[in-house]
Write a protein that holds these residues in place. Structure first.
Motif: not given
Length: 388
Positions: A71-72, A102, A111, A150-151, A169-171
């Protein structure tokens, strides 16, 4: 039915399969018109919007979870680049009502939230669908706060190579994913299909953070609420699927867990039915009154014995197809630890097993598609099935 049969010999396969998938893509349009079941099926069969979806199709499970943190945008992008037919998102809300991608609202394992001292006091113990969990939860963070995280890889002990991408990557919000899909669609000259799940909808509705209406608002904003929109909507809670079917005209799918389990909305409502009841002909007929497909666990399609080896396939494919329901079972993963014992190779649980042998066994049952953490291998196996 034996695993050695060809695709043409499987129950529920043959020339009608594409019309069947067409039924799913047309979705609940017939329901909106108030047509009876047989008329709705005939009407769906005349739809032409499914031309870009092959059978069997490959759904990239949370993106390419076998190669990137799930999920990124990086996971989704790789899935698209690999050629996955459909890409899955799971949706949970933030404290201020934004939908983010998520698999769970517990973000402890996906995360770096535990590394943020400013959020130490957000750690909590909660009961989510009857399960006690301790960690950090999306509903306790505003979107602005969540964006500071951050993921990372969820199962680093199994997928150590994925950890190299931790922190990249972020969420993502679901709206960001919709914008990404639009951009990629323009670039590639085709529609980008999504498979979107509402997670724990009864739980979140109880918190005043209902998922369905905000989801539909976004779908309408990006034109993905129509009969021929390239979006499947799914949930483990049939009431959420039924609610969505009344708000959009696209295809909706009921996810099904272990046979002995109960959807949480059934538990809350005092409905005694289990998944075992829902996969019987009467249960499937009920599902077909508002949905176009089911997403059963693979063990419902081919059960396993006490030694974790595959038994004979169940009648689920035949019975679901008899109700004009498509089947997109979940989840195929390449590592030995996730495979049936028949297809494990060597002693390392994290090594790849006989991936293509196992995929053939499942695809030979006549399923319409499969969720996979490794869409590249699933696509090769699906191509072999189509080429027979």
């Amino acid at each position: 039915m034996t695993q050695g049969r060809t695709k043409e010999q499987q129950p529920g396969t043959g020339p009608g399969r594409r019309a069947l998938l067409g039924a799913a893509v047309l979705g609940a349009g017939g329901a909106a018109l108030g047509l009876p079941g047989t008329a709705r099926a005939a009407e769906r069969g005349r739809d032409h919007a499914h031309h870009d979806l092959p059978v069997p199709l490959v759904v990239a499970h949370r993106g390419t979870s076998g190669y990137r943190p799930e999920h990124t945008l990086g996971s989704y992008q790789l899935a698209l680049d690999m050629g996955a037919h459909v890409i899955e998102q799971d949706l949970v809300p933030t404290k201020d009502g934004h939908l983010v991608c998520r698999h769970e609202n517990d973000i402890t394992g996906t995360t770096d939230v535990a590394d943020h001292p400013e959020f130490a006091d957000r750690k909590a113990t909660k009961s989510v669908d009857g399960v006690s969990l301790t960690g950090w939860f999306t509903e306790d963070f505003t979107l602005a706060e969540l964006r500071t995280l951050r993921a990372k890889e969820r199962i680093p002990e199994t997928r150590q190579r994925n950890t190299v991408f931790d922190g990249r990557w972020s969420v993502p919000t679901f709206e960001e994913v919709l914008q990404w899909a639009e951009q990629e669609g323009r670039k590639r000259g085709r529609r980008i299909w999504l498979h979107v799940e509402t997670k724990h909808p009864t739980y979140f509705r109880g918190l005043g953070l209902g998922l369905e209406e905000p989801l539909v608002k976004l779908l309408r904003k990006y034109g993905r609420h129509k009969r021929n929109s390239p979006t499947f909507l799914q949930s483990f809670e049939p009431s959420s699927v039924e609610r969505l079917s009344k708000l959009v005209d696209g295809p909706v799918v009921v996810l099904l867990g272990a046979a002995s389990s109960q959807p949480w909305d059934f538990v809350e409502a005092g409905d005694p039915r289990t998944v075992a009841d829902l996969i019987k002909p009467d249960g499937l007929k009920w599902i077909a009154s508002f949905a176009q497909g089911i997403g059963p666990t693979l063990d419902l399609v081919i059960p396993r014995d006490k030694d974790d080896k595959l038994l004979e396939p169940s009648t689920l494919v035949r019975d679901a197809h008899a109700q004009n329901l498509v089947l997109h079972p979940y989840t195929f993963r390449n590592e030995n630890t996730f495979l049936p014992a028949d297809y494990r190779r060597g002693t390392d649980p994290n090594a790849y097993g006989d991936v293509f042998g196992a995929l053939k066994a499942y695809l030979d049952t006549g399923i319409d598609g499969i969720f996979s953490d490794n869409p590249d291998t699933a696509l090769l196996a699906a191509a072999e099935i189509k080429g027979r």
